[in-house]
Design a protein around this motif. Structure first.
Motif, PDB file in Angstrom:
ATOM      1  N   ASP A 117       0.827  -1.198   0.000  1.00  0.00           N
ATOM      2  CA  ASP A 117       0.000   0.000   0.000  1.00  0.00           C
ATOM      3  C   ASP A 117       0.865   1.253   0.000  1.00  0.00           C
ATOM      4  O   ASP A 117       0.607   2.199  -0.752  1.00  0.00           O
ATOM      5  CB  ASP A 117      -0.906  -0.015   1.228  1.00  0.00           C
ATOM      6  CG  ASP A 117      -2.005   0.999   1.120  1.00  0.00           C
ATOM      7  OD1 ASP A 117      -1.695   2.197   1.004  1.00  0.00           O
ATOM      8  OD2 ASP A 117      -3.179   0.604   1.145  1.00  0.00           O
ATOM      9  N   LEU A 118       1.882   1.268   0.819  1.00  0.00           N
ATOM     10  CA  LEU A 118       2.769   2.429   0.867  1.00  0.00           C
ATOM     11  C   LEU A 118       3.526   2.598  -0.447  1.00  0.00           C
ATOM     12  O   LEU A 118       3.786   3.724  -0.877  1.00  0.00           O
ATOM     13  CB  LEU A 118       3.726   2.312   2.047  1.00  0.00           C
ATOM     14  CG  LEU A 118       3.040   2.388   3.416  1.00  0.00           C
ATOM     15  CD1 LEU A 118       4.043   2.126   4.531  1.00  0.00           C
ATOM     16  CD2 LEU A 118       2.352   3.728   3.615  1.00  0.00           C
ATOM     17  N   ALA A 119       3.865   1.489  -1.109  1.00  0.00           N
ATOM     18  CA  ALA A 119       4.530   1.567  -2.416  1.00  0.00           C
ATOM     19  C   ALA A 119       3.605   2.193  -3.457  1.00  0.00           C
ATOM     20  O   ALA A 119       4.043   2.997  -4.283  1.00  0.00           O
ATOM     21  CB  ALA A 119       4.977   0.179  -2.862  1.00  0.00           C
ATOM     22  N   ALA A 126       1.141   4.306  -2.755  1.00  0.00           N
ATOM     23  CA  ALA A 126       0.986   5.707  -2.364  1.00  0.00           C
ATOM     24  C   ALA A 126       2.206   6.541  -2.750  1.00  0.00           C
ATOM     25  O   ALA A 126       2.078   7.704  -3.119  1.00  0.00           O
ATOM     26  CB  ALA A 126       0.733   5.815  -0.864  1.00  0.00           C
ATOM     27  N   ALA A 127       3.382   5.949  -2.683  1.00  0.00           N
ATOM     28  CA  ALA A 127       4.619   6.660  -3.010  1.00  0.00           C
ATOM     29  C   ALA A 127       4.912   6.650  -4.510  1.00  0.00           C
ATOM     30  O   ALA A 127       5.959   7.127  -4.933  1.00  0.00           O
ATOM     31  CB  ALA A 127       5.784   6.042  -2.249  1.00  0.00           C
ATOM     32  N   HIS A 128       4.007   6.076  -5.290  1.00  0.00           N
ATOM     33  CA  HIS A 128       4.151   5.992  -6.749  1.00  0.00           C
ATOM     34  C   HIS A 128       5.382   5.183  -7.164  1.00  0.00           C
ATOM     35  O   HIS A 128       5.958   5.433  -8.213  1.00  0.00           O
ATOM     36  CB  HIS A 128       4.181   7.388  -7.386  1.00  0.00           C
ATOM     37  CG  HIS A 128       2.956   8.182  -7.099  1.00  0.00           C
ATOM     38  ND1 HIS A 128       1.723   7.851  -7.600  1.00  0.00           N
ATOM     39  CD2 HIS A 128       2.769   9.295  -6.332  1.00  0.00           C
ATOM     40  CE1 HIS A 128       0.830   8.722  -7.169  1.00  0.00           C
ATOM     41  NE2 HIS A 128       1.431   9.594  -6.386  1.00  0.00           N
ATOM     42  N   VAL A 129       5.793   4.245  -6.338  1.00  0.00           N
ATOM     43  CA  VAL A 129       6.882   3.334  -6.689  1.00  0.00           C
ATOM     44  C   VAL A 129       6.384   2.325  -7.720  1.00  0.00           C
ATOM     45  O   VAL A 129       7.126   1.890  -8.592  1.00  0.00           O
ATOM     46  CB  VAL A 129       7.415   2.610  -5.421  1.00  0.00           C
ATOM     47  CG1 VAL A 129       8.422   1.540  -5.759  1.00  0.00           C
ATOM     48  CG2 VAL A 129       7.983   3.633  -4.452  1.00  0.00           C
ATOM     49  N   TYR A 136      -5.281   5.455   5.411  1.00  0.00           N
ATOM     50  CA  TYR A 136      -3.917   5.534   5.933  1.00  0.00           C
ATOM     51  C   TYR A 136      -3.869   5.599   7.451  1.00  0.00           C
ATOM     52  O   TYR A 136      -2.844   5.262   8.047  1.00  0.00           O
ATOM     53  CB  TYR A 136      -3.127   6.651   5.238  1.00  0.00           C
ATOM     54  CG  TYR A 136      -2.810   6.201   3.830  1.00  0.00           C
ATOM     55  CD1 TYR A 136      -1.893   5.184   3.620  1.00  0.00           C
ATOM     56  CD2 TYR A 136      -3.501   6.695   2.748  1.00  0.00           C
ATOM     57  CE1 TYR A 136      -1.642   4.708   2.349  1.00  0.00           C
ATOM     58  CE2 TYR A 136      -3.245   6.227   1.469  1.00  0.00           C
ATOM     59  CZ  TYR A 136      -2.313   5.231   1.278  1.00  0.00           C
ATOM     60  OH  TYR A 136      -2.080   4.749   0.023  1.00  0.00           O
TER      61      TYR A 136
END
Length: 169
Positions: free
Chosen positions: A28-30, A32-35, A142
């Motif tokens: 999820d964080l990936a 959100a960080a556009h990774v 979040y």
């Protein structure tokens, strides 16, 4: 060194649950960080939603294996929380799919007798989809990721300390 046989089913299930929750939170964080590239992000969000529900189901399995009613009740409460996490995660990209799911959510919420309007206001920021819907979805989604991450870290520390107390290598 060969591993020891597992006597208690929770010895295997609990680390598996922690791994699934960690994978969902990191994925999820990936996103959100556009990774993760934009073309793959929507599919990834669906996979994360499924992963959250798998984690909730695995949590119930762990709780049932412990044979403690309080653990089962707490794990069962985790299912709607995982569902809310999954739903808000699917709303956030604000694509056609997101808008359709949002409309379904608002209509379903408003159909609940007596509580519907209050729930619609709390979850969607009103009776129609708007910028407030996205803001609420972001905060809820979040916020749950942060709480899950903190709980994951705390439980992992407890498991490591318990293992070290049993087998101080």
């Amino acid at each position: 060194m060969p591993s020891e046989p597992i006597d208690d089913p929770t010895d295997a299930l609990e680390p598996a649950l922690l791994i699934v929750v960690a994978a969902v939170a990191l994925g999820d964080l990936a996103v959100a960080a556009h990774v993760i590239p934009a073309g793959v992000a929507e599919t990834t969000r669906v996979a994360l939603a499924v992963g959250a529900l798998v984690a909730a189901t695995l949590g119930i399995a762990v709780a049932v294996a412990t044979c403690r009613p309080a653990a089962v009740a707490l794990a069962t409460l985790g299912v709607p929380v995982a569902g809310l996490y999954a739903y808000t995660g699917l709303l956030l990209p604000w694509t056609r799919l997101s808008f359709s799911l949002g409309q379904i959510g608002v209509e379903a919420t408003l159909s609940i007798p007596a509580l519907g309007p209050a729930l619609a206001t709390a979850l969607f920021g009103g009776f129609t989809l708007s910028q407030a819907t996205l803001e609420r979805a972001f905060v809820i989604h979040y916020g749950l990721v942060a709480v899950a991450g903190a709980a994951l870290l705390a439980r992992a520390v407890v498991l490591v300390r318990r293992r070290d107390a049993i087998d101080p290598a």
